[in-house]
Design a protein around this motif. Structure first.
Motif, PDB file in Angstrom:
ATOM      1  N   VAL A  15       0.779  -1.180  -0.054  1.00 22.91           N
ATOM      2  CA  VAL A  15      -0.187  -0.013   0.094  1.00 22.91           C
ATOM      3  C   VAL A  15       0.843   1.312   0.012  1.00 22.91           C
ATOM      4  N   LEU A  18      -0.645   4.823  -1.001  1.00 22.68           N
ATOM      5  CA  LEU A  18      -1.989   5.024  -0.548  1.00 22.68           C
ATOM      6  C   LEU A  18      -2.164   5.890   0.571  1.00 22.68           C
ATOM      7  N   PHE A  79      -4.512   5.549 -13.734  1.00 19.79           N
ATOM      8  CA  PHE A  79      -4.332   5.024 -12.586  1.00 19.79           C
ATOM      9  C   PHE A  79      -5.323   4.107 -12.154  1.00 19.79           C
ATOM     10  N   THR A  80      -5.035   2.857 -11.673  1.00 22.13           N
ATOM     11  CA  THR A  80      -6.129   1.896 -11.358  1.00 22.13           C
ATOM     12  C   THR A  80      -5.768   1.540 -10.143  1.00 22.13           C
ATOM     13  N   LEU A  81      -6.708   1.085  -9.125  1.00 16.47           N
ATOM     14  CA  LEU A  81      -6.765   0.444  -8.006  1.00 16.47           C
ATOM     15  C   LEU A  81      -7.507  -1.001  -8.100  1.00 16.47           C
ATOM     16  N   ASN A  82      -6.803  -1.967  -7.818  1.00 12.64           N
ATOM     17  CA  ASN A  82      -7.245  -3.298  -7.951  1.00 12.64           C
ATOM     18  C   ASN A  82      -7.190  -4.167  -6.803  1.00 12.64           C
ATOM     19  N   VAL A  83      -8.230  -4.740  -6.379  1.00 10.69           N
ATOM     20  CA  VAL A  83      -8.523  -5.791  -5.159  1.00 10.69           C
ATOM     21  C   VAL A  83      -8.943  -6.876  -5.579  1.00 10.69           C
ATOM     22  N   PRO A 170      -5.034  -4.637  -1.634  1.00 10.02           N
ATOM     23  CA  PRO A 170      -5.176  -3.402  -2.478  1.00 10.02           C
ATOM     24  C   PRO A 170      -3.901  -3.130  -3.400  1.00 10.02           C
ATOM     25  N   PRO A 172      -2.443  -0.670  -6.209  1.00  8.42           N
ATOM     26  CA  PRO A 172      -2.253   0.664  -6.985  1.00  8.42           C
ATOM     27  C   PRO A 172      -1.702   0.469  -8.251  1.00  8.42           C
ATOM     28  N   THR A 354     -14.562   0.877 -14.571  1.00  8.52           N
ATOM     29  CA  THR A 354     -14.524  -0.067 -13.751  1.00  8.52           C
ATOM     30  C   THR A 354     -14.943  -1.410 -14.327  1.00  8.52           C
ATOM     31  N   THR A 365     -11.730  -3.608 -10.381  1.00 10.64           N
ATOM     32  CA  THR A 365     -10.944  -2.655 -10.694  1.00 10.64           C
ATOM     33  C   THR A 365     -11.555  -1.355 -10.995  1.00 10.64           C
ATOM     34  N   GLY A 367     -10.616   2.857 -12.236  1.00  7.76           N
ATOM     35  CA  GLY A 367      -9.427   3.616 -12.778  1.00  7.76           C
ATOM     36  C   GLY A 367      -9.900   4.947 -13.379  1.00  7.76           C
TER      37      GLY A 367
END
Length: 373
Positions: A15, A18, A79-83, A170, A172, A354, A365, A367
């Motif tokens: 992270v 973040l 920019f993406t955030l993936n979980v 998470p 990023p 998304t 995801t 973004g």
């Protein structure tokens, strides 16, 4: 000093960027490393394995939000955030079922309750009231017998999965995509970061860490080469991508001889994945619907290198036990099916998207980006 060792190292690894507060990491995990190295490694394997797979699968997200390639020298910066969600049955592990070496179970590391048929949390398993005990004699690899000064400590807890929209690590990501020739995009992920943690913070120890990320992907419009489908009002492409991640964290912990534990060294977390998917998308005004189907192969690892001395574990002469490089874990997730559905909204050059990927570790995801054709 006390160090939230395992949790701080792992979470710092995933992270950075973040802005997470170190107050999240108040639980002390140093005590697990006081167990014999094989038992400590076996416990940590169960504790962090689901999160490691979550992270490695999350790295595969965010590569695309359309199957339409850029024109030559067109580009996008996203920019993406993936979980990647950890399945319910992997958020806890049974203490008595853990085996290591020649089918051995825990010996010196015990539950105070004495009930070995007890489920304990992983890194996203929530709270527990269980207490662990280190006691008894330990036959060390050096041939000597060491005896524990019995001590108790709370079993490591995890994040509460009920407090998270998706229980996972998470990831990023910042990515640049550039159009070249023949409806082909080249996508690059890169990041390098180094910093230090103030020893007066709640980590309670001196930490220096660095992050190294690299990824490359290629998306190519295959529809143009097939006469029967090249005039369909859809965009189609094949995508191949590879990412790797490495975090190296130097640590120095000194509880003092009376405190029982002195450690210095380096931890390393690694993860990599390879993704291959066939993509399709359809643009409807400012909205683009997209999807993909293919497979994903992941692997990851976690190591603790250095020297750890335990003053609560001594031989008959009163000498403390010292271990070198106590943890070396490798996780091979193999190849799994991967199917993705998503949508993108484009306003001028700004994109919002998304998507949701169906696989063993289902991945969400979201973004934000800039896209210039």
């Amino acid at each position: 000093m006390k160090l939230n060792f395992t949790k701080s190292i792992f979470i710092l690894s995933i992270v950075i960027g973040l802005g997470s507060s170190s107050n999240l990491f108040a639980q002390d995990f140093t005590d697990i490393l006081k167990a014999p190295e094989a038992e400590a490694e076996a416990y940590l394997n169960e504790y962090i394995k689901p999160a490691m797979f979550s992270f490695a699968n999350g790295m595969a997200g965010g590569w695309y939000n359309t199957a339409k390639a850029h024109k030559p020298l067109g580009f996008d910066l996203t920019f993406t955030l993936n979980v990647a969600n950890i399945p319910n049955d992997e958020r806890m592990f049974n203490f008595g079922n853990v085996r290591y070496g020649n089918n051995q179970s825990f010996n010196n590391l015990r539950l105070l309750s004495g009930n070995t048929n007890t489920d304990l949390p992983t890194l996203v398993g929530g709270d527990t009231d269980e207490t662990l005990v280190l006691a008894g004699d330990y036959q060390a690899p050096d041939g000597n017998t060491y005896t524990y000064t019995a001590e108790q400590f709370p079993a490591p807890e995890g994040f509460d999965p009920e407090s998270l929209p998706i229980a996972g690590a998470p990831v990023p990501m910042i990515q640049l995509g550039v159009g070249i020739i023949k409806n082909t995009d080249v996508k690059i992920r890169y990041g390098k970061y180094e910093a230090a943690v103030d020893p007066s913070s709640t980590f309670g120890a001196e930490l220096k860490y660095g992050l190294d990320l690299f990824g490359i992907g290629v998306m190519h419009d295959f529809k143009q080469w097939i006469p029967g489908i090249k005039h369909l009002p859809l965009d189609m492409a094949i995508f191949v991508g590879y990412s790797r991640f490495k975090t190296k964290i130097d640590f120095d912990v000194d509880e003092g001889v009376g405190g029982g534990f002195v450690a210095s060294g380096t931890s390393e977390m690694t993860a990599s994945n390879t993704t291959i998917q066939a993509l399709v998308s359809k643009k409807l005004s400012i909205l683009t619907l997209y999807g993909g189907i293919g497979y994903n192969a992941v692997s990851s690892g976690f190591k603790v290198k250095g020297e750890l001395t335990n003053y609560n574990l001594r031989d008959s002469g009163g000498n403390p036990y010292t271990v070198t490089d106590p943890v070396d874990l490798t996780y091979d997730g193999g190849s799994t099916f991967r199917g993705t559905v998503g949508l993108r909204i484009k306003l001028a050059i700004i994109t919002l998207h998304t998507d949701y990927t169906f696989q063993k570790y289902n991945t969400l995801t979201v973004g934000l980006g800039l896209s210039v054709r």
